[in-house]
Design a protein around this motif. Structure first.
Motif, PDB file in Angstrom:
ATOM      1  N   GLU A 182      38.414  -2.248 -50.038  1.00  0.00           N
ATOM      2  CA  GLU A 182      38.306  -2.524 -48.602  1.00  0.00           C
ATOM      3  C   GLU A 182      39.029  -3.820 -48.239  1.00  0.00           C
ATOM      4  OE1 GLU A 182      34.856  -3.096 -45.148  1.00  0.00           O
ATOM      5  OE2 GLU A 182      34.300  -2.559 -47.207  1.00  0.00           O
ATOM      6  N   THR A 183      38.818  -4.858 -49.057  1.00  0.00           N
ATOM      7  CA  THR A 183      39.489  -6.142 -48.798  1.00  0.00           C
ATOM      8  C   THR A 183      40.996  -6.010 -48.946  1.00  0.00           C
ATOM      9  OG1 THR A 183      37.552  -7.366 -49.589  1.00  0.00           O
ATOM     10  CG2 THR A 183      39.643  -8.559 -49.499  1.00  0.00           C
ATOM     11  N   ARG A 184      41.412  -5.263 -49.966  1.00  0.00           N
ATOM     12  CA  ARG A 184      42.839  -5.085 -50.208  1.00  0.00           C
ATOM     13  C   ARG A 184      43.509  -4.369 -49.034  1.00  0.00           C
ATOM     14  NH1 ARG A 184      45.319  -5.239 -55.013  1.00  0.00           N
ATOM     15  NH2 ARG A 184      43.309  -4.976 -56.072  1.00  0.00           N
ATOM     16  N   MET A 185      42.887  -3.295 -48.553  1.00  0.00           N
ATOM     17  CA  MET A 185      43.484  -2.498 -47.477  1.00  0.00           C
ATOM     18  C   MET A 185      43.505  -3.264 -46.155  1.00  0.00           C
ATOM     19  SD  MET A 185      44.492   0.058 -49.103  1.00  0.00           S
ATOM     20  CE  MET A 185      45.140   0.950 -47.686  1.00  0.00           C
ATOM     21  N   SER A 186      42.446  -4.003 -45.862  1.00  0.00           N
ATOM     22  CA  SER A 186      42.416  -4.777 -44.619  1.00  0.00           C
ATOM     23  C   SER A 186      43.455  -5.885 -44.637  1.00  0.00           C
ATOM     24  CB  SER A 186      41.025  -5.367 -44.398  1.00  0.00           C
ATOM     25  OG  SER A 186      40.698  -6.304 -45.409  1.00  0.00           O
ATOM     26  N   THR A 187      43.723  -6.427 -45.819  1.00  0.00           N
ATOM     27  CA  THR A 187      44.752  -7.472 -45.944  1.00  0.00           C
ATOM     28  C   THR A 187      46.148  -6.873 -45.778  1.00  0.00           C
ATOM     29  OG1 THR A 187      43.332  -8.718 -47.470  1.00  0.00           O
ATOM     30  CG2 THR A 187      45.671  -9.300 -47.426  1.00  0.00           C
ATOM     31  N   ILE A 188      46.385  -5.742 -46.418  1.00  0.00           N
ATOM     32  CA  ILE A 188      47.691  -5.084 -46.348  1.00  0.00           C
ATOM     33  C   ILE A 188      48.037  -4.683 -44.915  1.00  0.00           C
ATOM     34  CG2 ILE A 188      48.976  -3.023 -47.059  1.00  0.00           C
ATOM     35  CD1 ILE A 188      47.497  -3.150 -49.723  1.00  0.00           C
ATOM     36  N   ALA A 189      47.017  -4.327 -44.136  1.00  0.00           N
ATOM     37  CA  ALA A 189      47.250  -3.866 -42.761  1.00  0.00           C
ATOM     38  C   ALA A 189      47.893  -4.936 -41.886  1.00  0.00           C
ATOM     39  CB  ALA A 189      45.926  -3.415 -42.144  1.00  0.00           C
ATOM     40  N   ASN A 190      47.759  -6.202 -42.288  1.00  0.00           N
ATOM     41  CA  ASN A 190      48.292  -7.304 -41.471  1.00  0.00           C
ATOM     42  C   ASN A 190      49.562  -7.935 -42.036  1.00  0.00           C
ATOM     43  OD1 ASN A 190      46.153  -7.214 -39.548  1.00  0.00           O
ATOM     44  ND2 ASN A 190      44.828  -8.303 -40.987  1.00  0.00           N
ATOM     45  N   ALA A 202      40.381 -12.215 -48.383  1.00  0.00           N
ATOM     46  CA  ALA A 202      40.736 -12.096 -49.803  1.00  0.00           C
ATOM     47  C   ALA A 202      40.532 -13.435 -50.521  1.00  0.00           C
ATOM     48  CB  ALA A 202      42.193 -11.649 -49.940  1.00  0.00           C
ATOM     49  N   GLN A 203      40.831 -14.517 -49.857  1.00  0.00           N
ATOM     50  CA  GLN A 203      40.649 -15.834 -50.473  1.00  0.00           C
ATOM     51  C   GLN A 203      39.165 -16.103 -50.743  1.00  0.00           C
ATOM     52  OE1 GLN A 203      41.402 -19.300 -48.033  1.00  0.00           O
ATOM     53  NE2 GLN A 203      42.254 -20.438 -49.773  1.00  0.00           N
ATOM     54  N   ARG A 204      38.305 -15.768 -49.788  1.00  0.00           N
ATOM     55  CA  ARG A 204      36.862 -15.965 -49.995  1.00  0.00           C
ATOM     56  C   ARG A 204      36.358 -15.095 -51.142  1.00  0.00           C
ATOM     57  NH1 ARG A 204      36.808 -15.857 -44.267  1.00  0.00           N
ATOM     58  NH2 ARG A 204      36.145 -13.647 -44.309  1.00  0.00           N
ATOM     59  N   ARG A 205      36.915 -13.910 -51.245  1.00  0.00           N
ATOM     60  CA  ARG A 205      36.521 -13.001 -52.328  1.00  0.00           C
ATOM     61  C   ARG A 205      36.855 -13.612 -53.693  1.00  0.00           C
ATOM     62  NH1 ARG A 205      33.919  -8.489 -54.662  1.00  0.00           N
ATOM     63  NH2 ARG A 205      35.292  -7.617 -56.256  1.00  0.00           N
TER      64      ARG A 205
END
Length: 249
Positions: A182-190, A202-205
């Motif tokens: 989920e984090t990966r896909m939300s990051t890629i979207a931007n 992603a950084q917080r993760r």
């Protein structure tokens, strides 16, 4: 009749003489057969020599390609080792700078706050040296890259975002970090039109993973314990304690 016979005999002899050269040309004796065999053998030898030269040329080309490939591999390995050596020496140099030497309060605060450790230049360098021993330095590198992106200006922001994606987030990236889907896909979207908070999640993760895992082992490592001892007992105090012990004995 006798003159007529002489005429025909003369003509027959002339005809025979004209035919003899052609007979000699078309006749094939033993010597001619041997000569033809020699010529055929010579042609076969020339073909074999030509094939040998082609084969030798092909082998030479293959050897050249192998040598170039080996040279490229050696150069790449040397470059990688040199980069690691420079990075290690840079870290050691940073740790030895007096201006970066932390106080006792700083070192003690790192045990209370992981964020305090990451925000202190000496603490960050020390933690990075520890991560290198565990082969997980990419987590801190990603965290730092996200920090740099947050202050990146507009003209360079898109290129910076794509570089972070290619280095750390893409599947099979050279320094791929452990992100949930989920984090990966939300990051890629931007990535194509990245705002300043593109990598915040992603950084917080990754920070959370480091805090629960590597950070706990770091606090028990010799790197941290030895530094804690040095800052808790300064050199002057250690000498005084040693002198008192010597006099008492």
């Amino acid at each position: 009749m006798s003159s007529v016979m002489r005429f025909y005999r003369t003509r027959s002899a002339a005809t025979i003489n004209q035919i003899k050269p052609f007979q000699r040309i078309h006749s094939c004796g033993p010597d001619d057969t041997i000569q033809k065999k020699k010529e055929a053998t010579s042609c076969a030898s020339e073909d074999e020599d030509a094939n040998s030269r082609v084969s030798a040329s092909s082998n030479s080309s293959d050897m050249t390609k192998k040598k170039k490939s080996k040279a490229a591999t050696i150069a790449k390995d040397f470059k990688s080792r040199a980069a690691n050596l420079i990075r290690r020496r840079t870290t050691e140099a940073n740790l030895s700078e007096k201006s970066l030497t932390p106080s006792r309060e700083d070192v003690q605060s790192w045990e209370q706050s992981f964020d305090a450790l990451l925000r202190h230049r000496y603490g960050q360098a020390l933690f990075r040296a520890f991560l290198r021993t565990e082969f997980s330095e990419e987590n801190l590198e990603f965290w730092l890259a996200c920090d740099e992106f947050r202050v990146c200006k507009e003209p360079k922001r898109s290129a910076k975002a794509k570089k972070i994606y290619m280095d750390f987030i893409a599947i099979g990236a050279p320094k791929q970090v452990n992100l949930d889907t989920e984090t990966r896909m939300s990051t890629i979207a931007n990535i194509d039109n990245p705002p300043l908070d593109t990598f915040d999640r992603a950084q917080r993760r990754i920070q959370g993973l480091m805090e629960k895992d590597s950070y706990q082992r770091f606090l028990k490592s010799e790197l941290y314990i030895n530094l804690l001892r040095r800052t808790s007992y300064p050199a002057q105090q250690r000498r005084t304690t040693t002198e008192i012990s010597s006099k008492s004995s």
